[in-house]
Design a protein around this motif. Sequence first.
Motif, PDB file in Angstrom:
ATOM      1  N   GLY A 133      -1.179   7.066 -24.033  1.00  0.00           N
ATOM      2  CA  GLY A 133       0.261   6.883 -23.930  1.00  0.00           C
ATOM      3  C   GLY A 133       0.985   7.480 -25.131  1.00  0.00           C
ATOM      4  O   GLY A 133       2.014   8.146 -24.994  1.00  0.00           O
ATOM      5  N   MET A 134       0.413   7.247 -26.327  1.00  0.00           N
ATOM      6  CA  MET A 134       1.000   7.801 -27.555  1.00  0.00           C
ATOM      7  C   MET A 134       0.987   9.324 -27.521  1.00  0.00           C
ATOM      8  O   MET A 134       1.933   9.985 -27.916  1.00  0.00           O
ATOM      9  N   ARG A 135      -0.117   9.866 -27.035  1.00  0.00           N
ATOM     10  CA  ARG A 135      -0.220  11.316 -26.959  1.00  0.00           C
ATOM     11  C   ARG A 135       0.838  11.893 -26.029  1.00  0.00           C
ATOM     12  O   ARG A 135       1.445  12.908 -26.313  1.00  0.00           O
ATOM     13  N   GLN A 136       1.064  11.198 -24.907  1.00  0.00           N
ATOM     14  CA  GLN A 136       2.068  11.707 -23.986  1.00  0.00           C
ATOM     15  C   GLN A 136       3.462  11.585 -24.606  1.00  0.00           C
ATOM     16  O   GLN A 136       4.312  12.430 -24.382  1.00  0.00           O
ATOM     17  N   ARG A 137       3.668  10.572 -25.442  1.00  0.00           N
ATOM     18  CA  ARG A 137       4.943  10.478 -26.170  1.00  0.00           C
ATOM     19  C   ARG A 137       5.095  11.665 -27.114  1.00  0.00           C
ATOM     20  O   ARG A 137       6.178  12.241 -27.244  1.00  0.00           O
ATOM     21  N   VAL A 138       3.992  12.006 -27.774  1.00  0.00           N
ATOM     22  CA  VAL A 138       4.041  13.170 -28.666  1.00  0.00           C
ATOM     23  C   VAL A 138       4.379  14.436 -27.872  1.00  0.00           C
ATOM     24  O   VAL A 138       5.203  15.255 -28.288  1.00  0.00           O
ATOM     25  N   ASP A 144      -2.706   4.833 -17.285  1.00  0.00           N
ATOM     26  CA  ASP A 144      -2.748   3.670 -16.394  1.00  0.00           C
ATOM     27  C   ASP A 144      -1.326   3.191 -16.086  1.00  0.00           C
ATOM     28  O   ASP A 144      -0.350   3.580 -16.725  1.00  0.00           O
ATOM     29  N   VAL A 145      -1.230   2.354 -15.061  1.00  0.00           N
ATOM     30  CA  VAL A 145       0.054   2.135 -14.391  1.00  0.00           C
ATOM     31  C   VAL A 145       1.172   1.621 -15.304  1.00  0.00           C
ATOM     32  O   VAL A 145       2.301   2.098 -15.245  1.00  0.00           O
ATOM     33  N   THR A 146       0.851   0.658 -16.172  1.00  0.00           N
ATOM     34  CA  THR A 146       1.925   0.111 -17.012  1.00  0.00           C
ATOM     35  C   THR A 146       2.439   1.164 -17.989  1.00  0.00           C
ATOM     36  O   THR A 146       3.644   1.298 -18.195  1.00  0.00           O
ATOM     37  N   VAL A 147       1.502   1.913 -18.574  1.00  0.00           N
ATOM     38  CA  VAL A 147       1.900   2.970 -19.502  1.00  0.00           C
ATOM     39  C   VAL A 147       2.719   4.024 -18.765  1.00  0.00           C
ATOM     40  O   VAL A 147       3.740   4.504 -19.253  1.00  0.00           O
ATOM     41  N   GLN A 148       2.281   4.344 -17.550  1.00  0.00           N
ATOM     42  CA  GLN A 148       3.003   5.295 -16.707  1.00  0.00           C
ATOM     43  C   GLN A 148       4.477   4.951 -16.602  1.00  0.00           C
ATOM     44  O   GLN A 148       5.347   5.790 -16.845  1.00  0.00           O
ATOM     45  N   ALA A 149       4.754   3.695 -16.243  1.00  0.00           N
ATOM     46  CA  ALA A 149       6.138   3.270 -16.052  1.00  0.00           C
ATOM     47  C   ALA A 149       6.935   3.441 -17.344  1.00  0.00           C
ATOM     48  O   ALA A 149       8.061   3.929 -17.332  1.00  0.00           O
ATOM     49  N   GLU A 150       6.321   3.071 -18.474  1.00  0.00           N
ATOM     50  CA  GLU A 150       6.985   3.212 -19.773  1.00  0.00           C
ATOM     51  C   GLU A 150       7.348   4.661 -20.073  1.00  0.00           C
ATOM     52  O   GLU A 150       8.452   4.967 -20.499  1.00  0.00           O
ATOM     53  N   LEU A 167       3.930   4.811   2.080  1.00  0.00           N
ATOM     54  CA  LEU A 167       4.268   4.077   0.856  1.00  0.00           C
ATOM     55  C   LEU A 167       4.211   2.585   1.140  1.00  0.00           C
ATOM     56  O   LEU A 167       4.701   2.127   2.165  1.00  0.00           O
ATOM     57  N   PRO A 168       3.643   1.785   0.237  1.00  0.00           N
ATOM     58  CA  PRO A 168       3.509   0.343   0.487  1.00  0.00           C
ATOM     59  C   PRO A 168       4.874  -0.347   0.618  1.00  0.00           C
ATOM     60  O   PRO A 168       5.147  -0.974   1.630  1.00  0.00           O
ATOM     61  N   ARG A 169       5.717  -0.233  -0.378  1.00  0.00           N
ATOM     62  CA  ARG A 169       7.048  -0.818  -0.257  1.00  0.00           C
ATOM     63  C   ARG A 169       8.033   0.223  -0.767  1.00  0.00           C
ATOM     64  O   ARG A 169       7.887   0.742  -1.870  1.00  0.00           O
ATOM     65  N   LEU A 170       9.016   0.500   0.028  1.00  0.00           N
ATOM     66  CA  LEU A 170       9.902   1.622  -0.260  1.00  0.00           C
ATOM     67  C   LEU A 170      10.546   1.530  -1.636  1.00  0.00           C
ATOM     68  O   LEU A 170      11.271   0.591  -1.922  1.00  0.00           O
ATOM     69  N   GLY A 171      10.279   2.540  -2.471  1.00  0.00           N
ATOM     70  CA  GLY A 171      11.008   2.658  -3.724  1.00  0.00           C
ATOM     71  C   GLY A 171      10.808   1.497  -4.682  1.00  0.00           C
ATOM     72  O   GLY A 171      11.416   1.443  -5.728  1.00  0.00           O
ATOM     73  N   SER A 172       9.948   0.562  -4.344  1.00  0.00           N
ATOM     74  CA  SER A 172       9.794  -0.598  -5.214  1.00  0.00           C
ATOM     75  C   SER A 172       8.962  -0.218  -6.426  1.00  0.00           C
ATOM     76  O   SER A 172       8.303   0.808  -6.466  1.00  0.00           O
ATOM     77  N   ARG A 173       8.997  -1.094  -7.411  1.00  0.00           N
ATOM     78  CA  ARG A 173       8.259  -0.857  -8.638  1.00  0.00           C
ATOM     79  C   ARG A 173       6.754  -0.744  -8.373  1.00  0.00           C
ATOM     80  O   ARG A 173       6.053   0.041  -8.968  1.00  0.00           O
ATOM     81  N   ALA A 174       6.308  -1.571  -7.435  1.00  0.00           N
ATOM     82  CA  ALA A 174       4.879  -1.597  -7.148  1.00  0.00           C
ATOM     83  C   ALA A 174       4.404  -0.259  -6.603  1.00  0.00           C
ATOM     84  O   ALA A 174       3.250   0.120  -6.778  1.00  0.00           O
ATOM     85  N   ALA A 175       5.339   0.459  -5.967  1.00  0.00           N
ATOM     86  CA  ALA A 175       4.950   1.729  -5.379  1.00  0.00           C
ATOM     87  C   ALA A 175       4.736   2.797  -6.456  1.00  0.00           C
ATOM     88  O   ALA A 175       4.073   3.787  -6.225  1.00  0.00           O
ATOM     89  N   LEU A 176       5.338   2.546  -7.603  1.00  0.00           N
ATOM     90  CA  LEU A 176       5.348   3.552  -8.662  1.00  0.00           C
ATOM     91  C   LEU A 176       3.932   4.001  -9.036  1.00  0.00           C
ATOM     92  O   LEU A 176       3.160   3.247  -9.572  1.00  0.00           O
ATOM     93  N   GLY A 177       3.631   5.229  -8.711  1.00  0.00           N
ATOM     94  CA  GLY A 177       2.404   5.813  -9.225  1.00  0.00           C
ATOM     95  C   GLY A 177       1.124   5.445  -8.510  1.00  0.00           C
ATOM     96  O   GLY A 177       0.098   6.041  -8.760  1.00  0.00           O
ATOM     97  N   ARG A 178       1.136   4.459  -7.617  1.00  0.00           N
ATOM     98  CA  ARG A 178      -0.147   4.013  -7.097  1.00  0.00           C
ATOM     99  C   ARG A 178      -0.584   4.758  -5.845  1.00  0.00           C
ATOM    100  O   ARG A 178      -1.765   4.918  -5.595  1.00  0.00           O
ATOM    101  N   THR A 179       0.405   5.176  -5.080  1.00  0.00           N
ATOM    102  CA  THR A 179       0.068   5.680  -3.755  1.00  0.00           C
ATOM    103  C   THR A 179      -0.407   7.120  -3.782  1.00  0.00           C
ATOM    104  O   THR A 179       0.019   7.925  -4.585  1.00  0.00           O
TER     105      THR A 179
END
Lengths: 273, 326
Positions: free
Chosen positions: B160-165, B188-194, B260-272
Amino acid sequence: MKLRANLIIGGALFALAILVGLLAPWLAHTDPVLDANLLNAEEAPSWTWWFGTDDQGRDIYSRVVYGARISLTVGIVSQLINSVIGVGLGLSAGYWGGWWDDFVNGLTNLMLAIPSLIFALAIMAVLGPGLTSLLIALGLTNWSFTCRIARASALSLKSQGYVQAATVLGYGDLRIMITQLLPNMLGPIVVIGTLGMGSAVLSEAALSFLGLGVRPPFPSWGSMLSDARDQITTAPWLSVFPGLAIFLTVLGLNLLGDGLRDILDPQSRSRRT
Amino acid sequence: MTGSPLIEVEDLRIDLNDGSRCVAAAEGISFRIDRGETFGLVGESGCGKSITALALIGLLRQPLSIGGGVIRFEGREIQQLSAAGQRELRGNRIAMIFQEPMTALNPVSPVGRQIAEMFVLHKGKSWREANQLAVEALASVRVPAPERRVKDYPHQLSGGMRQRVMIAIALACGPDLLIADEPTTALDVTVQAEIIELMRNLCAERGTAILMISHDLGLVANVCRRVAVMYAGRIVEERGSADIFRTPSHPYTQGLVASLPRLGSRAALGRTRLKEIAGVVPAITSFPDGCRFNPRCTRATDICRTAAPDTTWLGPGGFVRCHHHA
Ligand SMILES: Nc1ncnc2c1ncn2[C@@H]1O[C@H](COP(=O)(O)OP(=O)(O)OP(=O)(O)O)[C@@H](O)[C@H]1O
Ligand code: SF4
Ligand SMILES: [Mg+2]
């Protein structure tokens, strides 16, 4: 731990040789050229003359000490020239490819086909003996291995993400070669450079032995061996000590090179663990 | 759709020439991105998203080349620029974050130096100034203790830090367009969202347009105002993000939305992943005639197998390419 011993013994021997060369004026007992005295000619090693004297009464110890300067200068400078040529050609050939790569490959194969000492001899024959010609001759004839390694590294490194990223970020070719490729191939280049230095010291000795190196009366280890040729049975110390100096320096450089390879090459590192 | 666009692509074709024959890896690609706008490019692996991005910055290399069409950046044709002119755009006006964040940093160079190099290269700063600016750049991507972090080597940082760099490097020179090619696939998913949040906020603050590339429709629609869906080297539908969910028009897009599991929802972010549509993407050398989606399409008829569908406009700025669109 055995691997570290390479590094430590090799590094110590090489450092010692450099130190001797640097401190020569303080370590030497007499002037290596001027302090000739026929009254002391061909003295065997003793407390006064540690390594004995030659047929002109010059102190062999002092000449070996000063000889380190010439031998090491030749070894280091000529290998630096080789490294710069080899890296410059190999790196650019691997990165750019195309006709330049073909050209460099051809040149490298040509250099590999001719034994480098023979090539150096030919150059010396044209330039005449002397330190400068020695540096040029040895500096121009031993870059093919460095070139090959640099080319192979550049070829594999240029598909790395960070090299592509640099292109995307607007780096020019030269900047990519210097900041992205060169630092990442430095390990093997340094190893080859160290080993090459050893072989340059040997080549200097060989060329000087053939009378093509440093001109007498200035002492290099090779020219001392050459001078001692006729007295090898009557005054063996004339050949033994410069020979030992060459042996220890080259041994040190080879051990150092091996040791560096072990710590710098990631493959051998993982093999160890 | 007013004002002059930042970047405009018109009928772009990308050729793949393997020596013996030449096929179009992508064709008929047209879109425009305005200043500060967010635009997404979605499609399955191998559909031509990354090569389209490379074409935009003039970096297609053999065996790929631009076979036709125009790309204009601020009205200037990119293909007409000299090599130096293109290099001047890259990193300075158009920056890119990579699919492989783990390997996109030079392992033997401290990260601060890699950020600073951008200021030296594009802004003519001295190394002293550049190093100072690098600390600020690192602070702006919320890396804690930036004055110490600048000395770190990439392997000392987390993914995650590297991607920030990487984001700090990409945004260093204040580019007008940021191309993000699967910027978070490897995280991983949480870092992805950040990371996505950070990227979106920084770009919004600075008025930087984003071209976001992903095979994840949910993720892209979350970030972008408009989305173009690619299939086998062609754009099949381009819509506003909300419209594409509400009224997907192309059968392929409909398949994507349905998966998509749930339209545009947070849970959908990155997983599908877009795997629920039966069949596979055709290989580049064996694209079917007519509509390239026809072997997998439930609505396909004879015309689909012979004629490529024309563009049908769906309200302002939206279009679909399908003979039987919804
Ligand atoms: N250097 C190359 N040489 C040959 N073919 C290539 C090259 N680069 C890409 N292609 C081909 O072009 C097509 C499009 O590739 P591209 O990388 O744009 O796909 P993508 O949509 O980005 O996929 P992914 O989601 O896997 O990144 C693919 O079929 C790929 O095989
Ligand atoms: S054109 Fe025909 S085959 Fe293609 S998506 Fe539309 S209905 Fe399906
Ligand atoms: Mg891609």
